[in-house]
Design an enzyme around this catalytic site. Structure first.
Site, mmCIF file in Angstrom:
data_model
loop_
_atom_site.group_PDB
_atom_site.id
_atom_site.type_symbol
_atom_site.label_atom_id
_atom_site.label_comp_id
_atom_site.label_asym_id
_atom_site.label_seq_id
_atom_site.Cartn_x
_atom_site.Cartn_y
_atom_site.Cartn_z
ATOM 1 N N ALA A 59 0.847 -1.199 -0.047
ATOM 2 C CA ALA A 59 -0.022 0.073 -0.010
ATOM 3 C C ALA A 59 0.923 1.314 -0.139
ATOM 4 C CB ALA A 59 -0.934 0.039 1.037
ATOM 5 N N ASN A 60 2.042 1.386 0.807
ATOM 6 C CA ASN A 60 2.709 2.399 0.770
ATOM 7 C C ASN A 60 3.261 2.612 -0.746
ATOM 8 O OD1 ASN A 60 2.665 2.237 3.518
ATOM 9 N ND2 ASN A 60 4.454 1.352 3.800
ATOM 10 N N ASN A 202 17.611 -3.792 0.481
ATOM 11 C CA ASN A 202 18.577 -2.871 1.098
ATOM 12 C C ASN A 202 19.691 -3.737 1.501
ATOM 13 O OD1 ASN A 202 17.927 -4.606 3.393
ATOM 14 N ND2 ASN A 202 16.618 -2.879 4.230
ATOM 15 N N GLY A 243 22.805 6.657 0.034
ATOM 16 C CA GLY A 243 22.236 6.617 -1.382
ATOM 17 C C GLY A 243 21.714 5.237 -1.818
ATOM 18 N N ASP A 273 9.934 1.878 0.629
ATOM 19 C CA ASP A 273 8.865 1.665 -0.478
ATOM 20 C C ASP A 273 8.634 2.766 -1.371
ATOM 21 O OD1 ASP A 273 8.388 -0.538 1.221
ATOM 22 O OD2 ASP A 273 7.011 0.811 2.604
HETATM 23 O O1 RIB Z 1 8.177 -0.455 4.887
HETATM 24 C C1 RIB Z 1 7.465 0.188 5.832
HETATM 25 C C2 RIB Z 1 6.299 -0.906 6.024
HETATM 26 O O2 RIB Z 1 6.789 -2.219 6.559
HETATM 27 C C3 RIB Z 1 5.329 -0.162 7.203
HETATM 28 O O3 RIB Z 1 4.229 0.474 6.643
HETATM 29 C C4 RIB Z 1 4.741 -1.703 7.987
HETATM 30 O O4 RIB Z 1 3.299 -1.793 7.670
HETATM 31 C C5 RIB Z 1 5.714 -2.953 7.085
HETATM 32 O O5 RIB Z 1 4.912 -3.534 6.254
#
Ligand code: RIB
Length: 339
Positions: A59-60, A202, A243, A273
């Site tokens: 979602a992010n 990462n 970076g 994200d």
């Molecule tokens: O990458 C950050 C996310 O990791 C958070 O929003 C949390 O929900 C986890 O999924």
């Protein structure tokens, strides 16, 4: 948000300024606790703040891509609880299309417990409904069509691997750019690795994926080469304040893209994200990988200056401003053109 999506895009060099992005991934309610220091094992501390914020890596990424001007559809699952309803609402307000997010009966939505302390975070995720998304769900004709029509597809690993594999396979076979954010780290099936156009681990995830140290620059580059060899695609390793390391293909020269400076760090949750989503948007617009990574570094630098994963995602105008201030050649010429 709508104007951002249809306006002529000065940043774009060629291609589609409002690409179609499909995100296949998780939705979590983030329970964020703030304190000066994180509690040790067996210790109880009083926190200084608490927030309930929509999150989840999928979602992010969907919100980030939408704010950057893409048309975004999300494939995923929530439970039949108030968290699920709130998370879908939040996505809809950002213009993300959610009709392909399943509502699972008698299932809790995913949730994440996030401890923010000393400018960093620790996250524990309960998958809930995210864990019910299977390959058979991806095979629904509407989802297959979405994936086949996408310019780019973003996938992370807070959903079952078989769903991730299926989505990546369909998308790649149809010619979409597949950006796989291998977070949290997991052993990846060959079919998933081979379907990824770009992997965005990462440093820690890269080490786990190739079972090798990434503790210094030489080892980091070797690990990236190893992952690129296994995947056949590109590897962009996010390095926080350092970076990102961009490797276009196995045997190529790894290029260091510096982090951008956008202001004091408030909350790093969702920065990765944001980076993956911005990279996918820039690639879908036809930009080359190093340039897309510079754009993504600007987006991520802005994301960490605000609280909350989704709340912190920058708009296309914010990113373009920061990108141009870095005086990279293409951004300057695009701005000068007045397009
Ligand atoms: O990458 C950050 C996310 O990791 C958070 O929003 C949390 O929900 C986890 O999924």
């Amino acid at each position: 948000m709508e104007e951002d999506r249809v306006a002529p895009d000065a940043y774009v060099e060629k291609g589609n300024s409002s690409p179609k992005i499909v995100v296949v991934g998780s939705l979590n309610m983030d329970i964020v606790m703030e304190s000066d220091q994180a509690p040790e094992q067996g210790e109880t501390l009083l926190g200084s703040g608490m927030h309930l914020l929509p999150g989840g890596k999928g979602a992010n990424q969907a919100v980030a891509a939408a704010r950057l001007g893409a048309y975004v559809s999300m494939i995923g699952a929530v439970g039949d609880d108030s968290f699920g309803a709130e998370m879908l609402d939040a996505l809809e307000q950002e213009g993300v299309e959610v009709s392909r997010v399943l509502r699972r009966a008698k299932t809790p939505s995913g949730a994440a417990s996030i401890w923010l302390a000393g400018g960093d975070n620790r996250i524990l995720v309960y998958p809930g409904a995210n864990g019910t998304l299977g390959a058979e769900d991806i095979d629904a004709p509407e989802n297959v069509r979405l994936l086949q029509e996408a310019d780019a597809v973003l996938i992370q690993l807070e959903i079952p691997l078989d769903a991730a594999v299926r989505a990546a396979t369909i998308a790649r076979e149809a010619g979409a750019i597949v950006v796989l954010n291998p977070a949290p780290a997991a052993a990846l099936p060959e079919a998933l690795l081979r379907s990824a156009s770009v992997l965005t681990p990462n440093r820690g995830e890269l080490a786990a994926l190739v079972e090798a140290s990434t503790s210094d620059e030489t080892r980091l580059k070797e690990a990236a080469q190893k992952l690129a060899a296994a995947s056949g695609g590109a590897v962009v390793t996010t390095l926080g304040e350092a970076g990102a390391l961009v490797l276009e293909r196995q045997g190529g020269t790894a290029e260091q893209v510096p982090a951008a400076q956008a202001g004091p760090v408030v909350d790093t949750t969702g920065a990765g994200d944001c980076f993956s989503a911005a990279l996918a948007v820039a690639l879908a617009r036809g930009n080359a990988l190093p340039e897309a990574a510079r754009y993504a570094a600007c987006a991520a630098a802005l994301a960490v200056t605000r609280l909350g994963a989704q709340g912190g995602m920058p708009t296309e105008a914010d990113v373009r401003r920061l990108y141009s201030a870095g005086s990279t050649p293409s951004a300057d010429s695009a701005e000068d053109s007045g397009a």
